[in-house]
Design a protein around this motif. Structure first.
Motif, PDB file in Angstrom:
ATOM      1  N   ASP A  65      -3.007   3.042  -6.875  1.00 24.84           N
ATOM      2  CA  ASP A  65      -1.583   3.265  -6.666  1.00 24.84           C
ATOM      3  C   ASP A  65      -1.245   3.478  -5.197  1.00 24.84           C
ATOM      4  N   LEU A  66      -2.271   3.808  -4.381  1.00 28.71           N
ATOM      5  CA  LEU A  66      -2.059   4.038  -2.957  1.00 28.71           C
ATOM      6  C   LEU A  66      -2.505   2.860  -2.107  1.00 28.71           C
ATOM      7  N   THR A  67      -3.595   2.207  -2.496  1.00 26.31           N
ATOM      8  CA  THR A  67      -4.139   1.116  -1.678  1.00 26.31           C
ATOM      9  C   THR A  67      -3.624  -0.256  -2.097  1.00 26.31           C
ATOM     10  N   GLY A  68      -3.227  -0.389  -3.361  1.00 27.52           N
ATOM     11  CA  GLY A  68      -2.892  -1.708  -3.878  1.00 27.52           C
ATOM     12  C   GLY A  68      -4.157  -2.466  -4.231  1.00 27.52           C
ATOM     13  N   GLU A  69      -4.014  -3.653  -4.736  1.00 21.51           N
ATOM     14  CA  GLU A  69      -5.177  -4.448  -5.144  1.00 21.51           C
ATOM     15  C   GLU A  69      -5.982  -4.929  -3.953  1.00 21.51           C
ATOM     16  N   GLU A  70      -5.301  -5.207  -2.841  1.00 18.63           N
ATOM     17  CA  GLU A  70      -5.998  -5.638  -1.637  1.00 18.63           C
ATOM     18  C   GLU A  70      -6.155  -4.440  -0.708  1.00 18.63           C
TER      19      GLU A  70
END
Length: 341
Positions: free
Chosen positions: A87-92
């Motif tokens: 939720d903080l970094t995203g998928e990438e």
């Protein structure tokens, strides 16, 4: 058909360890611990979460790459930050954009990693221990509860420096990349007829990343002049061994990985030198690496190294401490020269 080691009685296991000691020349208590290391790795990397883990550190250099002749008793692992705090970094994955964001990410990792270890890793290992009827126990440890300890019923004992505990140290602030899958076998494999041993197929961090993580850690030690716990001398031993390996030229030429490690540590592992100035990791990997300590720091490191030698942790012919420091001076000089070209 070969009988598996863990299917044998304790008396027969003792005999196997003695036979392996005689054939390999390695202390039996280290051979026994190595077996439990491989069993633990095999069990972890047969799990549903295996693709999100990366095996790294000195044990990976020894077991996966055959670079070092040092018994590495702990298992260092990275759990992909993208899976831990998506939720903080995203998928990438990307690095934080600010100090406040880095602090937020670090806090989230500290909060979530222990829960993941306790709810996912520990039950998986516990189920395997019970299924195979192995008399080992598991315990959450570490100041931040990010360590899992496997206490096994030792048959052999050393001087006490190497205890009958497999320590799994987890991190969750990186992706573990670059990495690749490599086979792992026990040191006893092939030395005792009629007996089979655990095997593993873990995802392993690349040598270049491991080198630069260790190099920057020793750089911090030299800048601060203080040792952090026991077994710290292993990093210098490992750096010298990497220099002697076929990987070294490619490692010091990999400027992309060097910069990635420096940038990552700048955000997540900021440190201050003895003069209270912030250590510049980027400056270090761009030609100002310092890994040979002086004065009291050198003496403390020599004492730690002597303790490792006493319990025969160094497999093969270990360098005397002064020669190790000379080898590390070469590592420093070659790494700095490569950065400046």
């Amino acid at each position: 058909m070969a009988e598996h080691y863990f299917a044998l009685s304790r008396d027969d296991q003792n005999e196997v360890l003695e036979q392996a000691r005689a054939k390999t020349g390695r202390p039996s208590h280290l051979l026994e611990k190595d077996l439990w290391v491989v069993w633990t790795l095999g069990t972890l990397f047969e799990s549903p979460f295996a693709s999100d883990l990366t095996f790294k550190g000195g044990t990976s250099l020894s077991k996966a790459y055959n670079i070092i002749e040092r018994f590495s008793e702990d298992i260092d692992l990275t759990y992909d930050i993208r899976k831990l705090i998506p939720d903080l970094t995203g998928e990438e994955y990307f690095l934080p954009a600010s100090r406040s964001q880095a602090s937020k990410w670090s806090k989230a990792v500290r909060d979530r990693l222990p829960d993941w270890i306790g709810s996912t890793v520990q039950p998986h290992l516990q189920a395997a221990l019970e299924r195979e009827r192995l008399g080992a126990t598991l315990e959450i440890a570490g100041a931040e509860h990010d360590t899992l300890q496997l206490h096994y019923p030792a048959i052999k004992q050393g001087t006490g420096y190497v205890s009958p505990v497999i320590t799994l140290e987890f991190g969750g602030r990186a992706t573990g990349e670059p990495h690749g899958v490599l086979p792992i076998t026990c040191d006893m494999a092939g030395h005792v007829d009629g007996v089979s041993f655990p095997q593993a197929l873990p995802q392993v961090m690349g040598v270049a990343r491991t080198f630069w993580e260790k190099a920057t850690a020793t750089h911090v030690y030299c800048a601060q002049g203080r040792i952090r716990g026991e077994r710290y001398a292993r990093h210098w031993h490992d750096l010298a061994a990497i220099m002697r390996s076929e990987h070294f030229d490619a490692v010091i030429a990999d400027r992309a990985v060097a910069r990635e490690v420096a940038e990552h540590k700048s955000w997540f592992f900021s440190e201050k030198a003895a003069d209270n100035k912030t250590i510049n990791y980027t400056f270090a990997v761009l030609g100002a690496l310092r890994i040979v300590p002086e004065g009291a720091a050198r003496e403390a490191l020599a004492a730690d190294y002597a303790t490792m030698l006493e319990d025969e942790v160094m497999v093969g012919d270990a360098l005397p401490f002064d020669e190790l420091m000379q080898a590390c001076a070469q590592v420093q000089a070659r790494a700095n020269a490569a950065a400046r070209t």
